[in-house]
Design an enzyme around this catalytic site. Structure first.
Site, PDB file in Angstrom:
ATOM      1  N   ASP A  29     -19.038  -7.493 -13.761  1.00 30.01           N
ATOM      2  CA  ASP A  29     -18.665  -6.997 -12.441  1.00 30.01           C
ATOM      3  C   ASP A  29     -17.493  -7.789 -11.857  1.00 30.01           C
ATOM      4  O   ASP A  29     -17.258  -8.939 -12.235  1.00 30.01           O
ATOM      5  CB  ASP A  29     -19.884  -7.086 -11.506  1.00 30.01           C
ATOM      6  CG  ASP A  29     -19.821  -6.058 -10.389  1.00 30.01           C
ATOM      7  OD1 ASP A  29     -18.777  -5.391 -10.240  1.00 30.01           O
ATOM      8  OD2 ASP A  29     -20.830  -5.927  -9.662  1.00 30.01           O
TER       9      ASP A  29
ATOM     10  N   GLY B 262     -17.137 -10.656  -5.893  1.00 23.96           N
ATOM     11  CA  GLY B 262     -17.044 -10.229  -4.483  1.00 23.96           C
ATOM     12  C   GLY B 262     -16.989  -8.723  -4.302  1.00 23.96           C
ATOM     13  O   GLY B 262     -16.509  -8.239  -3.278  1.00 23.96           O
TER      14      GLY B 262
ATOM     15  N   TYR C 199      -7.074  -9.274  -1.152  1.00 26.50           N
ATOM     16  CA  TYR C 199      -6.379  -8.056  -0.717  1.00 26.50           C
ATOM     17  C   TYR C 199      -6.891  -7.593   0.645  1.00 26.50           C
ATOM     18  O   TYR C 199      -6.121  -7.400   1.584  1.00 26.50           O
ATOM     19  CB  TYR C 199      -6.554  -6.944  -1.765  1.00 26.50           C
ATOM     20  CG  TYR C 199      -6.185  -5.570  -1.225  1.00 26.50           C
ATOM     21  CD1 TYR C 199      -4.860  -5.264  -0.913  1.00 26.50           C
ATOM     22  CD2 TYR C 199      -7.159  -4.591  -1.016  1.00 26.50           C
ATOM     23  CE1 TYR C 199      -4.516  -4.011  -0.400  1.00 26.50           C
ATOM     24  CE2 TYR C 199      -6.827  -3.346  -0.508  1.00 26.50           C
ATOM     25  CZ  TYR C 199      -5.507  -3.065  -0.202  1.00 26.50           C
ATOM     26  OH  TYR C 199      -5.165  -1.832   0.310  1.00 26.50           O
TER      27      TYR C 199
ATOM     28  N   ALA D 192       2.924  -2.785   0.232  1.00 31.07           N
ATOM     29  CA  ALA D 192       1.858  -3.790   0.106  1.00 31.07           C
ATOM     30  C   ALA D 192       1.618  -4.087  -1.364  1.00 31.07           C
ATOM     31  O   ALA D 192       1.961  -3.280  -2.234  1.00 31.07           O
ATOM     32  CB  ALA D 192       0.555  -3.276   0.734  1.00 31.07           C
TER      33      ALA D 192
ATOM     34  N   ARG E 188     -17.643   4.748  -3.359  1.00 31.37           N
ATOM     35  CA  ARG E 188     -16.331   4.855  -2.727  1.00 31.37           C
ATOM     36  C   ARG E 188     -16.202   6.252  -2.122  1.00 31.37           C
ATOM     37  O   ARG E 188     -16.757   7.225  -2.649  1.00 31.37           O
ATOM     38  CB  ARG E 188     -15.203   4.627  -3.756  1.00 31.37           C
ATOM     39  CG  ARG E 188     -15.169   3.212  -4.348  1.00 31.37           C
ATOM     40  CD  ARG E 188     -14.835   2.186  -3.280  1.00 31.37           C
ATOM     41  NE  ARG E 188     -14.714   0.815  -3.765  1.00 31.37           N
ATOM     42  CZ  ARG E 188     -15.700  -0.081  -3.746  1.00 31.37           C
ATOM     43  NH1 ARG E 188     -16.912   0.250  -3.326  1.00 31.37           N
ATOM     44  NH2 ARG E 188     -15.489  -1.330  -4.150  1.00 31.37           N
TER      45      ARG E 188
ATOM     46  N   LEU F 207      -9.157   3.075 -10.193  1.00 34.99           N
ATOM     47  CA  LEU F 207     -10.249   3.673 -10.977  1.00 34.99           C
ATOM     48  C   LEU F 207      -9.892   5.049 -11.587  1.00 34.99           C
ATOM     49  O   LEU F 207      -9.995   5.229 -12.809  1.00 34.99           O
ATOM     50  CB  LEU F 207     -11.504   3.823 -10.107  1.00 34.99           C
ATOM     51  CG  LEU F 207     -12.677   4.472 -10.846  1.00 34.99           C
ATOM     52  CD1 LEU F 207     -13.391   3.469 -11.731  1.00 34.99           C
ATOM     53  CD2 LEU F 207     -13.692   5.098  -9.883  1.00 34.99           C
TER      54      LEU F 207
ATOM     55  N   THR G 107      -6.489   0.061   5.373  1.00 40.73           N
ATOM     56  CA  THR G 107      -7.529   0.479   4.429  1.00 40.73           C
ATOM     57  C   THR G 107      -8.934   0.242   4.998  1.00 40.73           C
ATOM     58  O   THR G 107      -9.143  -0.679   5.796  1.00 40.73           O
ATOM     59  CB  THR G 107      -7.376  -0.320   3.116  1.00 40.73           C
ATOM     60  OG1 THR G 107      -8.540  -0.161   2.310  1.00 40.73           O
ATOM     61  CG2 THR G 107      -7.203  -1.817   3.358  1.00 40.73           C
ATOM     62  N   ASP G 108      -9.880   1.029   4.516  1.00 41.42           N
ATOM     63  CA  ASP G 108     -11.286   0.820   4.899  1.00 41.42           C
ATOM     64  C   ASP G 108     -11.840  -0.489   4.342  1.00 41.42           C
ATOM     65  O   ASP G 108     -12.902  -0.956   4.771  1.00 41.42           O
ATOM     66  CB  ASP G 108     -12.158   2.007   4.440  1.00 41.42           C
ATOM     67  CG  ASP G 108     -12.197   2.226   2.931  1.00 41.42           C
ATOM     68  OD1 ASP G 108     -11.478   1.508   2.190  1.00 41.42           O
ATOM     69  OD2 ASP G 108     -12.925   3.126   2.485  1.00 41.42           O
ATOM     70  N   GLU G 109     -11.106  -1.103   3.380  1.00 42.53           N
ATOM     71  CA  GLU G 109     -11.644  -2.324   2.759  1.00 42.53           C
ATOM     72  C   GLU G 109     -11.747  -3.473   3.748  1.00 42.53           C
ATOM     73  O   GLU G 109     -12.456  -4.450   3.502  1.00 42.53           O
ATOM     74  CB  GLU G 109     -10.794  -2.718   1.551  1.00 42.53           C
ATOM     75  CG  GLU G 109     -10.768  -1.596   0.546  1.00 42.53           C
ATOM     76  CD  GLU G 109     -10.415  -2.033  -0.849  1.00 42.53           C
ATOM     77  OE1 GLU G 109     -10.593  -3.203  -1.182  1.00 42.53           O
ATOM     78  OE2 GLU G 109      -9.967  -1.151  -1.603  1.00 42.53           O
TER      79      GLU G 109
ATOM     80  N   SER H 166      -6.029  -9.886   3.500  1.00 43.49           N
ATOM     81  CA  SER H 166      -4.616  -9.812   3.913  1.00 43.49           C
ATOM     82  C   SER H 166      -4.364  -8.548   4.727  1.00 43.49           C
ATOM     83  O   SER H 166      -3.571  -8.556   5.672  1.00 43.49           O
ATOM     84  CB  SER H 166      -3.689  -9.858   2.689  1.00 43.49           C
ATOM     85  OG  SER H 166      -3.764  -8.632   1.967  1.00 43.49           O
ATOM     86  N   LYS H 167      -5.047  -7.462   4.395  1.00 40.71           N
ATOM     87  CA  LYS H 167      -4.875  -6.224   5.180  1.00 40.71           C
ATOM     88  C   LYS H 167      -5.519  -6.393   6.561  1.00 40.71           C
ATOM     89  O   LYS H 167      -4.957  -5.960   7.570  1.00 40.71           O
ATOM     90  CB  LYS H 167      -5.478  -5.018   4.446  1.00 40.71           C
ATOM     91  CG  LYS H 167      -4.772  -4.636   3.150  1.00 40.71           C
ATOM     92  CD  LYS H 167      -3.321  -4.220   3.314  1.00 40.71           C
ATOM     93  CE  LYS H 167      -3.135  -2.876   3.965  1.00 40.71           C
ATOM     94  NZ  LYS H 167      -1.713  -2.418   3.880  1.00 40.71           N
TER      95      LYS H 167
ATOM     96  N   PHE I 289       2.518   4.913  -4.787  1.00 42.32           N
ATOM     97  CA  PHE I 289       1.687   6.124  -4.911  1.00 42.32           C
ATOM     98  C   PHE I 289       1.637   6.929  -3.599  1.00 42.32           C
ATOM     99  O   PHE I 289       2.073   8.083  -3.530  1.00 42.32           O
ATOM    100  CB  PHE I 289       0.292   5.687  -5.368  1.00 42.32           C
ATOM    101  CG  PHE I 289      -0.797   6.693  -5.209  1.00 42.32           C
ATOM    102  CD1 PHE I 289      -0.652   7.987  -5.682  1.00 42.32           C
ATOM    103  CD2 PHE I 289      -2.006   6.333  -4.597  1.00 42.32           C
ATOM    104  CE1 PHE I 289      -1.685   8.930  -5.541  1.00 42.32           C
ATOM    105  CE2 PHE I 289      -3.031   7.247  -4.451  1.00 42.32           C
ATOM    106  CZ  PHE I 289      -2.872   8.552  -4.915  1.00 42.32           C
TER     107      PHE I 289
END
Ligand code: NAD
Ligand code: TYD
Length: 336
Positions: free
Chosen positions: A272, A275, A150, A83, A214, A190, A125-127, A153-154, A11
């Protein structure tokens, strides 16, 4: 400049490749991509015949192949997008996430070190910050508190990349962007999932209470920020790239349904995500101050254009939603 892009069929990578090739900046652009479920050469159809563009089908974990390409091409800059990029998949199957995001990043860094690549941009990423407590927006010094395989790992690959600057003085820079949206996004995330389900009058699965926040960034704003960092950012630094538009998921989904003229009753609450981070919100003050970048796309305008793109490209959507996507969808949403 000669660019080597990893993950250029995905993407964000494909948006970056299309953007670069619409300018005179690259003399050559090599796209190194494994073509996983998320890699799609249709995303690059507009530039496939550009004489400056070359595609290499390969895995970033394959050290010999990565070495051969970097030794043979001697790129001026590596922009590393490749990734496994989806949280839900990383929960179901963490192994490929660790292979690609950690071993693959290590393999690339090693080859770039040996061959003295002049610039290495690691896309993150901000994650990695985990859930960000209100009212603060995370700057680059916010603690790393990754929640999912995920994001862990980032975070690991960010630290590895930065260690190559500290230890080997390799000119590595890390960018951390917030949630991206725009055309050609795989409909596991999403916004494209909700748009394509709504178009097909399928239920729109909201995780938990839908009040998770988000910070939305248009993919073209992200790509302009990456270029600004390559041109004006400093080696050894981290730059956050936020959209400055933090919204609860349910509000985003309501906007999508309203724009498509579909009933709000298509929304359905599902269990949900384990985590699940409650809130992402980034400060991009450092990036703006040092490079002059600004997120230009207002969310409502970008969302309307994205919805139009999905409506105008039913064949692309049907193709990516066939095959493997169906079993993923079952695995993630059935009995939830
Ligand atoms: P994507 O899943 O759409 O694309 C990933 C691409 O990487 C695909 O083309 C895939 O074939 C390729 N790839 C995967 N494993 C590979 C391997 N082992 N070797 C070579 N190629 C491989 O991802 P995206 O959403 O475009 O994300 C790109 C990068 O941006 C990722 O590093 C991600 O962590 C980061 N990021 C994404 C977002 C977002 O909202 N999507 C936000 C911030 C940061
Ligand atoms: P996603 O696009 O997977 O990105 P990320 O988890 O990396 O932020 O999800 C964005 C938000 O939307 C996240 O809070 C989870 C939520 N979500 C749903 O409520 N339903 C869904 O079907 C999906 C895919 C996500």
């Amino acid at each position: 400049m000669k660019f080597l892009v990893t993950g250029g069929a995905g993407f964000i990578g494909s948006a970056f490749v299309r953007m670069l090739l619409s300018s005179a900046k690259p003399s050559t652009l090599i796209n190194f991509d494994k073509l996983t479920y998320a890699g799609n050469l249709e995303n690059l159809a507009p530039v496939a015949n550009d004489k400056r563009y070359r595609f290499v089908h390969g895995d970033i974990c394959d050290a010999k192949m990565v070495n051969d390409v970097i030794a043979g091409e001697q790129p001026d800059v590596i922009v590393h997008f490749a990734a496994e990029s989806h949280v839900d998949r990383s929960i179901h199957s963490p192994e490929p996430v660790f292979e690609t995001n950690l071993r693959g990043t290590f393999t690339l860094l090693e080859a770039a070190r040996v061959h003295k690549t002049p610039r290495f941009l690691h896309i993150s990423t901000d994650e990695v910050y985990g859930s960000i407590d209100p009212p603060h927006d995370a700057d680059e010094n916010y603690p790393l508190r990754a929640s999912s395989p995920y994001s862990a790992s980032k975070a690991g690959s960010d630290l590895l990349a930065l260690s190559y600057f500290v230890t080997y003085r390799m000119p590595v820079t890390v960018t951390r962007a917030s949630n991206n949206y725009g055309p050609y996004q795989f409909p596991e995330k999403l916004i494209p999932l909700m748009i394509s389900n709504a178009i097909e009058d399928q239920p729109l699965p909201i995780y938990g209470d839908g009040m998770q926040v988000r910070d939305w960034l248009h993919v073209d704003d992200h790509c302009r920020a990456i270029l600004a960092v390559i041109e004006r950012g400093r080696a050894g630094e981290i730059y956050n790239i936020g959209g400055s538009r933090a919204l609860p998921n349910i509000e985003v989904v309501r906007k999508i349904l309203a724009a498509l003229g579909k009933p709000q009753s298509l929304m359905t609450t599902v269990t949900d995500r384990p985590g699940h981070d409650r809130r992402y919100a980034l400060s991009s003050e450092k990036l703006m101050r040092e490079t002059g970048w600004n997120a230009g796309m207002p969310f409502e305008k970008g969302l309307a254009a994205t919805i139009d793109w999905y409506r105008a490209n039913p064949a692309w959507v049907a193709h990516v939603k066939s095959g493997e996507y169906q079993s993923y969808y079952q695995r993630n949403y059935a009995n939830r």
